[in-house]
Design an enzyme around this catalytic site. Structure first.
Site, PDB file in Angstrom:
ATOM      1  N   GLU A  55      80.672  39.216  61.955  1.00  0.00           N
ATOM      2  CA  GLU A  55      81.513  40.810  61.290  1.00  0.00           C
ATOM      3  C   GLU A  55      81.348  41.619  62.121  1.00  0.00           C
ATOM      4  OE1 GLU A  55      83.199  40.280  59.681  1.00  0.00           O
ATOM      5  OE2 GLU A  55      83.764  38.944  58.629  1.00  0.00           O
ATOM      6  N   TYR A 138      84.848  47.446  54.164  1.00  0.00           N
ATOM      7  CA  TYR A 138      85.628  46.103  54.526  1.00  0.00           C
ATOM      8  C   TYR A 138      84.119  44.993  55.473  1.00  0.00           C
ATOM      9  CZ  TYR A 138      86.491  41.960  57.608  1.00  0.00           C
ATOM     10  OH  TYR A 138      86.210  40.635  57.668  1.00  0.00           O
ATOM     11  N   ASP A 156      90.968  43.379  55.601  1.00  0.00           N
ATOM     12  CA  ASP A 156      91.145  44.065  56.803  1.00  0.00           C
ATOM     13  C   ASP A 156      92.632  44.319  57.400  1.00  0.00           C
ATOM     14  OD1 ASP A 156      92.058  41.618  57.098  1.00  0.00           O
ATOM     15  OD2 ASP A 156      91.861  41.406  59.019  1.00  0.00           O
TER      16      ASP A 156
END
Length: 310
Positions: A55, A138, A156
DNA sequence: AAAACGTGGGA
DNA sequence: TTCCCAAGTTT
């Protein structure tokens, strides 16, 4: 003998009722089962740390460029404590040309915090994730959802675009995430925790593979029949053009060149080696100062520089 | 809340 | 070649 069975939850209460949010879940999740990419951070062995590393790397960076760096990173630092024990500059070096190298520094900082505060385990709690450097709304939701199956709206750029089209009926979402988008994402989130997690991954993948920013392929879309934007004739984007970021000639470009030199060097670099990357002395000095201020570069006596050891 | 923050690939 | 875009966060 059997009680009357409930009608399937997908059946509209009224024949001409609007498509309900729940009507999107099954088609998108089914599509995901068939079409999901086999990405390393989706495999069980990736673990929460693998998900978290991915991520960080995927923030503003395409999958294709992340793949090789991710593999090397996890091989070298298989657990948060392994990264925490190494120098932050090593993280910056291993980051390579992924861009936005502050992410490497923050990932290192997050690994240190996880080692100190969470016994070396990536937390599953959204608030605890959010408290880590480099993790915003996020990423906290993504790690909690993808790694731990928790129920969070994962909003996102892909999901925002899918919702903008399928539900709101416009080509593009607003420039910055709005309260209305968060509200919509929460309203669309399946009640059931594991289903919510599947939905998060599936809606994101749909945006990445089918409902793309340009050249969307509605013929492959599992919810094309219900898509508000397509049904409206795919109207063009209204409002101010989304401002593009200039790059050439900016401090960012100079910082990139400076850091590239430091990444390649495995010994402190003299000032004049850095001076060669940019002709304009004022901007060059400003860029270097910025890197030092950000902790990406460590100045030494005698005008030497290196990636940060601490 | 606008702006800074890297990089490279595809159209 | 230029422009657009790629799983955002921080100040």
């Amino acid at each position: 003998m059997t009680a009357p069975t409930k009608p399937p939850h997908r059946t509209p209460a009224h024949p001409d009722a609007e498509v309900s949010p729940a009507d999107l879940h099954a088609p998108v999740i089914d599509w995901f089962e068939e079409n999901a990419r086999d990405l390393p951070w989706r495999r069980p062995e990736a673990g929460a740390w693998g998900v978290m590393v991915s991520e960080f790397m995927l923030q503003q960076t395409p999958v294709s460029r992340v793949l090789p760096v991710y593999e090397q990173w996890l091989a070298r630092w298989p657990r948060p404590a392994d990264l925490a024990a190494d120098a932050p500059g090593e993280a910056v070096r291993a980051w390579g040309r992924l861009g936005y190298p502050r992410r490497a520094l923050r990932l290192h900082g997050a690994a240190v915090a996880i080692t100190e505060r969470h016994g070396g385990d990536v937390p599953s709690d959204h608030a605890q994730l959010l408290a880590l450097p480099g993790i915003g709304e996020y990423t906290a939701a993504a790690v909690a959802s993808f790694a731990y199956g928790r129920r969070h709206a994962v909003l996102d750029t892909n999901v925002r675009r899918v919702f903008a089209r399928a539900v709101t009926g416009v080509r593009y979402p607003p420039n910055a995430t709005t309260a209305a988008e968060r509200k919509l994402a929460r309203a669309l989130l399946p009640e059931d925790e594991p289903t919510a997690a599947r939905w998060a991954a599936a809606s994101m993948e749909l945006g990445a593979l089918v409902c793309t920013a340009k050249n969307e392929t509605c013929v492959r879309c599992p919810i094309a029949a219900q898509c508000a934007w397509r049904l409206a004739g795919k109207p063009e984007h209204e409002g101010p053009p989304r401002r593009g970021q200039t790059y050439a000639g900016t401090d960012r470009q100079v910082r990139g060149k400076l850091l590239a030199v430091l990444r390649e060097a495995h010994a402190p670099v003299p000032q004049d080696a850095l001076d060669r990357v940019w002709h304009e002395p004022v901007q060059r000095a400003r860029a270097l100062d910025g890197l030092v201020a950000d902790g990406l570069v460590e100045p030494l006596p005698d005008g030497l520089y290196r990636l940060p050891l601490t």
